[in-house]
Design a protein around this motif. Structure first.
Motif, PDB file in Angstrom:
ATOM      1  N   GLU A 271       2.008  -3.958 -10.986  1.00  0.00           N
ATOM      2  CA  GLU A 271       2.588  -4.612 -12.167  1.00  0.00           C
ATOM      3  C   GLU A 271       3.889  -5.323 -11.797  1.00  0.00           C
ATOM      4  N   VAL A 272       4.711  -4.656 -10.996  1.00  0.00           N
ATOM      5  CA  VAL A 272       5.986  -5.232 -10.583  1.00  0.00           C
ATOM      6  C   VAL A 272       5.745  -6.454  -9.698  1.00  0.00           C
ATOM      7  N   HIS A 273       4.791  -6.347  -8.798  1.00  0.00           N
ATOM      8  CA  HIS A 273       4.483  -7.472  -7.910  1.00  0.00           C
ATOM      9  C   HIS A 273       4.010  -8.687  -8.719  1.00  0.00           C
ATOM     10  N   GLU A 274       3.150  -8.437  -9.671  1.00  0.00           N
ATOM     11  CA  GLU A 274       2.628  -9.534 -10.498  1.00  0.00           C
ATOM     12  C   GLU A 274       3.742 -10.204 -11.304  1.00  0.00           C
ATOM     13  N   ARG A 275       4.652  -9.398 -11.820  1.00  0.00           N
ATOM     14  CA  ARG A 275       5.727  -9.943 -12.676  1.00  0.00           C
ATOM     15  C   ARG A 275       6.885 -10.519 -11.879  1.00  0.00           C
ATOM     16  N   ASP A 276       7.308  -9.794 -10.808  1.00  0.00           N
ATOM     17  CA  ASP A 276       8.550 -10.138 -10.119  1.00  0.00           C
ATOM     18  C   ASP A 276       8.379 -10.613  -8.677  1.00  0.00           C
ATOM     19  N   GLY A 277       7.168 -10.461  -8.132  1.00  0.00           N
ATOM     20  CA  GLY A 277       6.979 -10.839  -6.736  1.00  0.00           C
ATOM     21  C   GLY A 277       7.522  -9.836  -5.747  1.00  0.00           C
ATOM     22  N   TYR A 278       7.695  -8.577  -6.176  1.00  0.00           N
ATOM     23  CA  TYR A 278       8.130  -7.504  -5.274  1.00  0.00           C
ATOM     24  C   TYR A 278       6.974  -6.540  -5.084  1.00  0.00           C
ATOM     25  N   PRO A 279       6.662  -6.236  -3.867  1.00  0.00           N
ATOM     26  CA  PRO A 279       7.223  -6.766  -2.627  1.00  0.00           C
ATOM     27  C   PRO A 279       6.777  -8.209  -2.395  1.00  0.00           C
ATOM     28  N   VAL A 280       7.572  -8.921  -1.584  1.00  0.00           N
ATOM     29  CA  VAL A 280       7.292 -10.331  -1.318  1.00  0.00           C
ATOM     30  C   VAL A 280       5.874 -10.492  -0.776  1.00  0.00           C
ATOM     31  N   ASN A 281       5.513  -9.671   0.188  1.00  0.00           N
ATOM     32  CA  ASN A 281       4.169  -9.683   0.775  1.00  0.00           C
ATOM     33  C   ASN A 281       3.447  -8.420   0.321  1.00  0.00           C
ATOM     34  N   TRP A 282       2.375  -8.590  -0.449  1.00  0.00           N
ATOM     35  CA  TRP A 282       1.620  -7.430  -0.908  1.00  0.00           C
ATOM     36  C   TRP A 282       1.011  -6.721   0.305  1.00  0.00           C
ATOM     37  N   PRO A 283       1.263  -5.418   0.454  1.00  0.00           N
ATOM     38  CA  PRO A 283       0.761  -4.702   1.633  1.00  0.00           C
ATOM     39  C   PRO A 283      -0.754  -4.483   1.581  1.00  0.00           C
ATOM     40  N   ASP A 284      -1.377  -4.466   2.762  1.00  0.00           N
ATOM     41  CA  ASP A 284      -2.814  -4.181   2.848  1.00  0.00           C
ATOM     42  C   ASP A 284      -3.123  -2.802   2.280  1.00  0.00           C
ATOM     43  N   SER A 285      -2.242  -1.839   2.541  1.00  0.00           N
ATOM     44  CA  SER A 285      -2.404  -0.461   2.051  1.00  0.00           C
ATOM     45  C   SER A 285      -1.119  -0.052   1.329  1.00  0.00           C
ATOM     46  N   PRO A 286      -1.023  -0.339   0.034  1.00  0.00           N
ATOM     47  CA  PRO A 286       0.227  -0.053  -0.680  1.00  0.00           C
ATOM     48  C   PRO A 286       0.642   1.416  -0.625  1.00  0.00           C
ATOM     49  N   ASP A 287      -0.332   2.333  -0.613  1.00  0.00           N
ATOM     50  CA  ASP A 287       0.031   3.749  -0.551  1.00  0.00           C
ATOM     51  C   ASP A 287       0.704   4.080   0.778  1.00  0.00           C
ATOM     52  N   ILE A 288       0.267   3.453   1.861  1.00  0.00           N
ATOM     53  CA  ILE A 288       0.909   3.678   3.161  1.00  0.00           C
ATOM     54  C   ILE A 288       2.277   2.994   3.178  1.00  0.00           C
ATOM     55  N   TRP A 289       2.382   1.804   2.579  1.00  0.00           N
ATOM     56  CA  TRP A 289       3.657   1.105   2.495  1.00  0.00           C
ATOM     57  C   TRP A 289       4.692   1.960   1.759  1.00  0.00           C
ATOM     58  N   LEU A 290       4.256   2.714   0.769  1.00  0.00           N
ATOM     59  CA  LEU A 290       5.159   3.593   0.020  1.00  0.00           C
ATOM     60  C   LEU A 290       5.525   4.858   0.792  1.00  0.00           C
ATOM     61  N   THR A 291       4.883   5.076   1.921  1.00  0.00           N
ATOM     62  CA  THR A 291       5.115   6.285   2.712  1.00  0.00           C
ATOM     63  C   THR A 291       5.381   5.902   4.170  1.00  0.00           C
ATOM     64  N   PRO A 292       6.495   5.178   4.431  1.00  0.00           N
ATOM     65  CA  PRO A 292       6.778   4.765   5.804  1.00  0.00           C
ATOM     66  C   PRO A 292       7.010   5.973   6.716  1.00  0.00           C
ATOM     67  N   SER A 293       6.830   5.751   8.010  1.00  0.00           N
ATOM     68  CA  SER A 293       6.898   6.861   8.975  1.00  0.00           C
ATOM     69  C   SER A 293       8.259   7.546   9.010  1.00  0.00           C
ATOM     70  N   LYS A 294       9.323   6.853   8.687  1.00  0.00           N
ATOM     71  CA  LYS A 294      10.666   7.448   8.747  1.00  0.00           C
ATOM     72  C   LYS A 294      11.149   7.960   7.390  1.00  0.00           C
ATOM     73  N   LEU A 295      10.223   8.126   6.444  1.00  0.00           N
ATOM     74  CA  LEU A 295      10.570   8.575   5.094  1.00  0.00           C
ATOM     75  C   LEU A 295      11.196   9.967   5.117  1.00  0.00           C
ATOM     76  N   VAL A 296      12.345  10.099   4.470  1.00  0.00           N
ATOM     77  CA  VAL A 296      12.995  11.396   4.288  1.00  0.00           C
ATOM     78  C   VAL A 296      12.426  12.055   3.036  1.00  0.00           C
ATOM     79  N   SER A 297      12.390  11.281   1.955  1.00  0.00           N
ATOM     80  CA  SER A 297      11.853  11.767   0.690  1.00  0.00           C
ATOM     81  C   SER A 297      11.621  10.576  -0.237  1.00  0.00           C
ATOM     82  N   ALA A 298      10.846  10.810  -1.271  1.00  0.00           N
ATOM     83  CA  ALA A 298      10.608   9.797  -2.302  1.00  0.00           C
ATOM     84  C   ALA A 298      10.554  10.502  -3.646  1.00  0.00           C
TER      85      ALA A 298
END
Length: 181
Positions: free
Chosen positions: A32-59
């Motif tokens: 919804e945010v991407h459609e409205r605001d263009g964030y993230p600039v490049n839509w990730p192939d796997s958004p769930d993985i994009w939300l869980t980067p390898s160096k993540l401390v917490s979310a």
């Protein structure tokens, strides 16, 4: 850490640690945010993985009346992050002394309730609890996000150009968190 806030007579806001079952709802809100605001600039192939980067401390997620309406992550510094290097050059401390606030978004239908500020507060508190200094990068064209950070006392460090691909150079603003109270 969970925190509960009341936003009005019928709205209950809660910030809590994100769990794996939350990822589907987070991806829905991100779309919804991407459609409205263009964030993230490049839509990730796997958004769930994009939300869980390898160096993540917490979310964390923000819930309004039991529904996920926002998200923020906190990560250790990575090669793609500009703010840690800029902060390090300014302070003389190593980039490893930073934590990067990232993946912040709030559902368009839930804006104006202070959710972004609550999520930022959670990320900053956790970074400081780990003895790390919070920093972030934001695409220069995202003026709404920059306005939020500046309202919250974040200070701009620099604007730098990042190369995101063979034909994509992007201007990003680097910010540092306000001094600890």
């Amino acid at each position: 850490m969970n925190s509960e806030h009341r936003s009005g007579p019928s709205t209950s806001l809660r910030v809590r640690r994100r769990t794996d079952p939350d990822l589907g709802e987070c991806v829905r809100v991100l779309a919804e945010v991407h459609e409205r605001d263009g964030y993230p600039v490049n839509w990730p192939d796997s958004p769930d993985i994009w939300l869980t980067p390898s160096k993540l401390v917490s979310a964390w997620v923000a819930e309004s009346n039991g529904r996920v309406v926002g998200h923020v992550g906190l990560s250790h510094s990575g090669e793609a992050d500009a703010a840690p290097a800029v902060w390090s050059a300014r302070t003389g401390a190593g980039a490893e002394a930073t934590a990067v606030v990232s993946r912040l978004f709030v559902a368009p239908s839930a804006r104006g309730l202070g959710i972004g500020a609550l999520l930022m507060e959670q990320a900053v508190t956790t970074a400081r609890d780990h003895g790390l200094h919070p920093v972030l990068d934001v695409v220069s064209s995202d003026t709404a996000a920059a306005a939020l950070y500046e309202r919250l006392g974040w200070r701009p460090l620099a604007t730098v150009e990042q190369i995101w691909g063979p034909e994509q150079a992007v201007s990003v603003r680097c910010y540092t968190a306000p001094a600890a109270p």
